[in-house]
Motif scaffolding. Structure first.
Motif, PDB file in Angstrom:
ATOM      1  N   ILE A 101       0.706  68.734 -13.298  1.00  0.00           N
ATOM      2  CA  ILE A 101      -0.141  68.175 -14.308  1.00  0.00           C
ATOM      3  C   ILE A 101       0.199  66.790 -15.133  1.00  0.00           C
ATOM      4  N   TYR A 102       1.391  66.668 -15.122  1.00  0.00           N
ATOM      5  CA  TYR A 102       1.813  65.349 -15.596  1.00  0.00           C
ATOM      6  C   TYR A 102       3.144  65.066 -15.253  1.00  0.00           C
ATOM      7  N   ASP A 103       3.535  63.385 -15.056  1.00  0.00           N
ATOM      8  CA  ASP A 103       4.482  62.860 -14.961  1.00  0.00           C
ATOM      9  C   ASP A 103       4.458  61.693 -15.429  1.00  0.00           C
ATOM     10  N   PRO A 104       5.326  60.682 -15.854  1.00  0.00           N
ATOM     11  CA  PRO A 104       5.493  59.497 -16.417  1.00  0.00           C
ATOM     12  C   PRO A 104       4.421  58.674 -15.816  1.00  0.00           C
ATOM     13  N   GLY A 105       4.026  58.733 -14.592  1.00  0.00           N
ATOM     14  CA  GLY A 105       3.309  57.711 -13.783  1.00  0.00           C
ATOM     15  C   GLY A 105       1.855  58.267 -13.432  1.00  0.00           C
ATOM     16  N   MET A 106       1.535  59.546 -13.865  1.00  0.00           N
ATOM     17  CA  MET A 106       0.261  60.082 -13.591  1.00  0.00           C
ATOM     18  C   MET A 106      -0.164  61.231 -14.331  1.00  0.00           C
ATOM     19  N   ILE A 107      -1.203  61.267 -14.744  1.00  0.00           N
ATOM     20  CA  ILE A 107      -2.069  62.594 -15.288  1.00  0.00           C
ATOM     21  C   ILE A 107      -3.127  62.969 -14.420  1.00  0.00           C
ATOM     22  N   MET A 108      -2.979  64.206 -13.876  1.00  0.00           N
ATOM     23  CA  MET A 108      -3.999  64.669 -12.880  1.00  0.00           C
ATOM     24  C   MET A 108      -5.394  64.787 -13.614  1.00  0.00           C
ATOM     25  N   LEU A 109      -6.455  64.338 -12.832  1.00  0.00           N
ATOM     26  CA  LEU A 109      -7.625  64.196 -13.496  1.00  0.00           C
ATOM     27  C   LEU A 109      -8.177  65.584 -13.458  1.00  0.00           C
ATOM     28  N   PRO A 110      -9.131  65.976 -14.443  1.00  0.00           N
ATOM     29  CA  PRO A 110      -9.641  67.186 -14.891  1.00  0.00           C
ATOM     30  C   PRO A 110     -10.406  68.146 -13.469  1.00  0.00           C
ATOM     31  N   ARG A 111     -11.225  66.910 -12.914  1.00  0.00           N
ATOM     32  CA  ARG A 111     -11.979  67.521 -11.658  1.00  0.00           C
ATOM     33  C   ARG A 111     -10.960  67.969 -10.826  1.00  0.00           C
ATOM     34  N   LEU A 112     -10.154  66.994 -10.444  1.00  0.00           N
ATOM     35  CA  LEU A 112      -9.248  67.330  -9.177  1.00  0.00           C
ATOM     36  C   LEU A 112      -8.286  68.666  -9.577  1.00  0.00           C
ATOM     37  N   LYS A 113      -7.970  68.773 -10.844  1.00  0.00           N
ATOM     38  CA  LYS A 113      -7.307  69.936 -11.171  1.00  0.00           C
ATOM     39  C   LYS A 113      -7.921  71.144 -10.900  1.00  0.00           C
ATOM     40  N   GLU A 114      -9.257  71.088 -11.511  1.00  0.00           N
ATOM     41  CA  GLU A 114      -9.945  72.514 -11.391  1.00  0.00           C
ATOM     42  C   GLU A 114     -10.360  72.375  -9.965  1.00  0.00           C
ATOM     43  N   TYR A 115     -10.498  71.639  -8.909  1.00  0.00           N
ATOM     44  CA  TYR A 115     -10.543  71.998  -7.499  1.00  0.00           C
ATOM     45  C   TYR A 115      -9.399  72.453  -7.005  1.00  0.00           C
ATOM     46  N   LEU A 116      -8.264  72.141  -7.299  1.00  0.00           N
ATOM     47  CA  LEU A 116      -6.916  72.968  -6.799  1.00  0.00           C
ATOM     48  C   LEU A 116      -6.663  74.200  -7.222  1.00  0.00           C
ATOM     49  N   LEU A 117      -6.860  74.529  -8.655  1.00  0.00           N
ATOM     50  CA  LEU A 117      -7.189  75.876  -9.213  1.00  0.00           C
ATOM     51  C   LEU A 117      -7.907  76.570  -8.702  1.00  0.00           C
ATOM     52  N   ASP A 118      -9.338  76.205  -8.301  1.00  0.00           N
ATOM     53  CA  ASP A 118      -9.983  77.013  -7.663  1.00  0.00           C
ATOM     54  C   ASP A 118      -9.690  77.510  -6.271  1.00  0.00           C
ATOM     55  N   THR A 119      -8.769  76.578  -5.539  1.00  0.00           N
ATOM     56  CA  THR A 119      -8.439  76.753  -4.140  1.00  0.00           C
ATOM     57  C   THR A 119      -7.515  77.706  -4.246  1.00  0.00           C
ATOM     58  N   ALA A 120      -6.680  77.515  -5.175  1.00  0.00           N
ATOM     59  CA  ALA A 120      -5.366  78.574  -5.196  1.00  0.00           C
ATOM     60  C   ALA A 120      -5.897  80.010  -5.482  1.00  0.00           C
ATOM     61  N   ALA A 121      -6.988  80.167  -6.376  1.00  0.00           N
ATOM     62  CA  ALA A 121      -7.309  81.340  -6.920  1.00  0.00           C
ATOM     63  C   ALA A 121      -8.330  82.144  -5.491  1.00  0.00           C
ATOM     64  N   THR A 122      -9.199  81.272  -5.103  1.00  0.00           N
ATOM     65  CA  THR A 122      -9.888  81.845  -3.791  1.00  0.00           C
ATOM     66  C   THR A 122      -9.040  82.327  -2.801  1.00  0.00           C
ATOM     67  N   HIS A 123      -7.796  81.579  -2.438  1.00  0.00           N
ATOM     68  CA  HIS A 123      -6.918  82.110  -1.283  1.00  0.00           C
ATOM     69  C   HIS A 123      -5.780  82.581  -1.714  1.00  0.00           C
ATOM     70  N   ASN A 124      -5.469  83.179  -2.947  1.00  0.00           N
ATOM     71  CA  ASN A 124      -4.545  84.017  -3.354  1.00  0.00           C
ATOM     72  C   ASN A 124      -3.064  82.985  -3.181  1.00  0.00           C
ATOM     73  N   ILE A 125      -3.312  81.805  -3.413  1.00  0.00           N
ATOM     74  CA  ILE A 125      -2.058  80.896  -3.196  1.00  0.00           C
ATOM     75  C   ILE A 125      -1.138  80.932  -4.608  1.00  0.00           C
ATOM     76  N   PRO A 126      -0.061  81.467  -4.479  1.00  0.00           N
ATOM     77  CA  PRO A 126       0.891  81.473  -5.594  1.00  0.00           C
ATOM     78  C   PRO A 126       1.412  80.087  -6.148  1.00  0.00           C
ATOM     79  N   PHE A 127       1.319  79.591  -7.373  1.00  0.00           N
ATOM     80  CA  PHE A 127       1.617  78.367  -7.815  1.00  0.00           C
ATOM     81  C   PHE A 127       2.362  78.476  -9.305  1.00  0.00           C
ATOM     82  N   GLN A 128       2.900  77.553  -9.397  1.00  0.00           N
ATOM     83  CA  GLN A 128       3.298  77.285 -10.872  1.00  0.00           C
ATOM     84  C   GLN A 128       2.869  75.830 -11.523  1.00  0.00           C
ATOM     85  N   TYR A 129       2.826  75.818 -12.555  1.00  0.00           N
ATOM     86  CA  TYR A 129       2.612  74.361 -13.320  1.00  0.00           C
ATOM     87  C   TYR A 129       3.973  73.719 -13.508  1.00  0.00           C
TER      88      TYR A 129
END
Length: 358
Positions: free
Chosen positions: A261-289
């Motif tokens: 979600i963050y590093d010194p060179g990039m902040i993930m845009l909200p809509r892109l984060k929302e899409y990736l979170l939806d993808t993980a939830a829909t397909h039961n993909i384990p993830f960690q922030y």
């Protein structure tokens, strides 16, 4: 994990190619990608990408980029005694460099090489070894003199790369190798291209690997300018911090793909984060922030051209930027599924929403 995938990981991680000298990895990627794409193109610095064209010329363009280079060293001088002074290519902890096996790569051939260290016997009666600097560590290929080294083709500018065999751990859950940063990305690009080879995507896909990431994200700037993607996904390995505690740390083996979600060179845009979170939830993909102190090619991509929404689909690895990295097979499989499902789900409307932020 299928044996075919393990063998792909083994082949890619055992290849040797530090920043600016990625040719062995590039040749492997070119051959492996070609059956799954319409064409393969190379940028001016040597990044290589397979392209799957959409039938509509104005279809959105999605770019997935690993990087081929691993950390290593470059010979800066040959001493009178035939040893080598070096400069590091990429970030090294100086305390892990000494007394390791390497390959010295020259125009005349590859030679075994080791990094110097001081035996405890020679420290007796002294105040002990001072603070170590990487640039002070000599490398030794067994030559008696500068003249002998030069007769074997050794010259300043030659590279020195770790020599390591890739193996599984006893419990079968993890793999130990060098260069998982970022042969992980190279592997997952090939796995995704193969998995999607018979499917119609709603975008033009540009997938491959950049050069010179470890020395300042250099390769990305040229490749995104060449291919002009609407979205950019880096696939990269990040440092795990879980050997002592999981409380308050980021990057835990076995807990899934990384949602950076963050590093010194990039902040993930909200809509892109929302899409990736939806993808993980829909397909039961384990993830960690994941929050990082270092960057990836996504950091260079998102400020290039007119600004490119970018994200990282990553995995954690223990002890990266050394000879030996340990990583989880389950994390790799989660990241692979995340990349495949992300690419499957991207259509023109979704990409427009992400880019426009509405």
């Amino acid at each position: 994990m299928q044996e075919k995938t393990f063998q792909r990981i083994k082949e890619l991680t055992e290849l040797q190619g530090t920043s600016g000298f990625e040719h062995e990895v590039r040749a492997y990627m070119r051959q492996a990608m070609s059956p799954f794409v319409d064409e393969v193109q190379q940028d001016g610095l040597g990044g290589i990408f397979g392209i799957r064209h959409h039938e509509q010329e104005d279809a959105p363009r999605v770019m997935v980029a690993a990087h081929m280079d691993e950390v290593g060293f470059m010979v800066s001088q040959i001493t009178d005694r035939g040893l080598f002074k070096i400069i590091p290519l990429g970030g090294w902890n100086p305390y892990v460099v000494s007394a390791q096996r390497f390959t010295l790569k020259t125009a005349k051939g590859d030679y075994p090489c080791i990094s110097s260290s001081i035996p405890p016997h020679l420290l007796r009666g002294t105040a002990g070894q001072k603070t170590v600097e990487v640039s002070e560590i000599l490398f030794d290929a067994g030559f008696d003199s500068r003249e002998e080294a030069e007769s074997y083709g050794v010259r300043p500018g030659d590279t020195i790369v770790p020599q390591v065999e890739t193996i599984r751990t006893a419990n079968g859950k993890n793999i130990i190798s060098k260069a998982w940063d970022d042969r992980y990305g190279c592997t997952v690009v090939l796995e995704a291209l193969e998995a999607l080879k018979d499917e119609k995507l709603a975008h033009t896909l540009i997938a491959g690997a950049n050069v010179q990431e470890e020395v300042g994200l250099r390769g990305t700037k040229g490749s995104v300018n060449k291919f002009k993607p609407d979205l950019f996904f880096a696939v990269d390995c990040s440092p795990a911090d879980d050997t002592v505690t999981k409380n308050g740390t980021f990057g835990h083996l076995g807990e899934g793909t990384l949602m950076r979600i963050y590093d010194p060179g990039m902040i993930m845009l909200p809509r892109l984060k929302e899409y990736l979170l939806d993808t993980a939830a829909t397909h039961n993909i384990p993830f960690q922030y994941f929050v990082s102190k270092g960057g990836t090619d996504a950091g260079a991509a998102h400020t290039s051209n007119e600004g490119i929404p970018s994200a990282v689909i990553g995995v954690p690895g223990r002890y990266i930027h050394t000879h030996q990295t340990m990583f989880s097979i389950a994390d790799f499989e989660a990241a692979r599924e995340m990349l495949i499902q992300t690419l499957r789900g991207l259509d023109a409307s979704t990409i427009h929403t992400i880019v426009e932020g509405k």
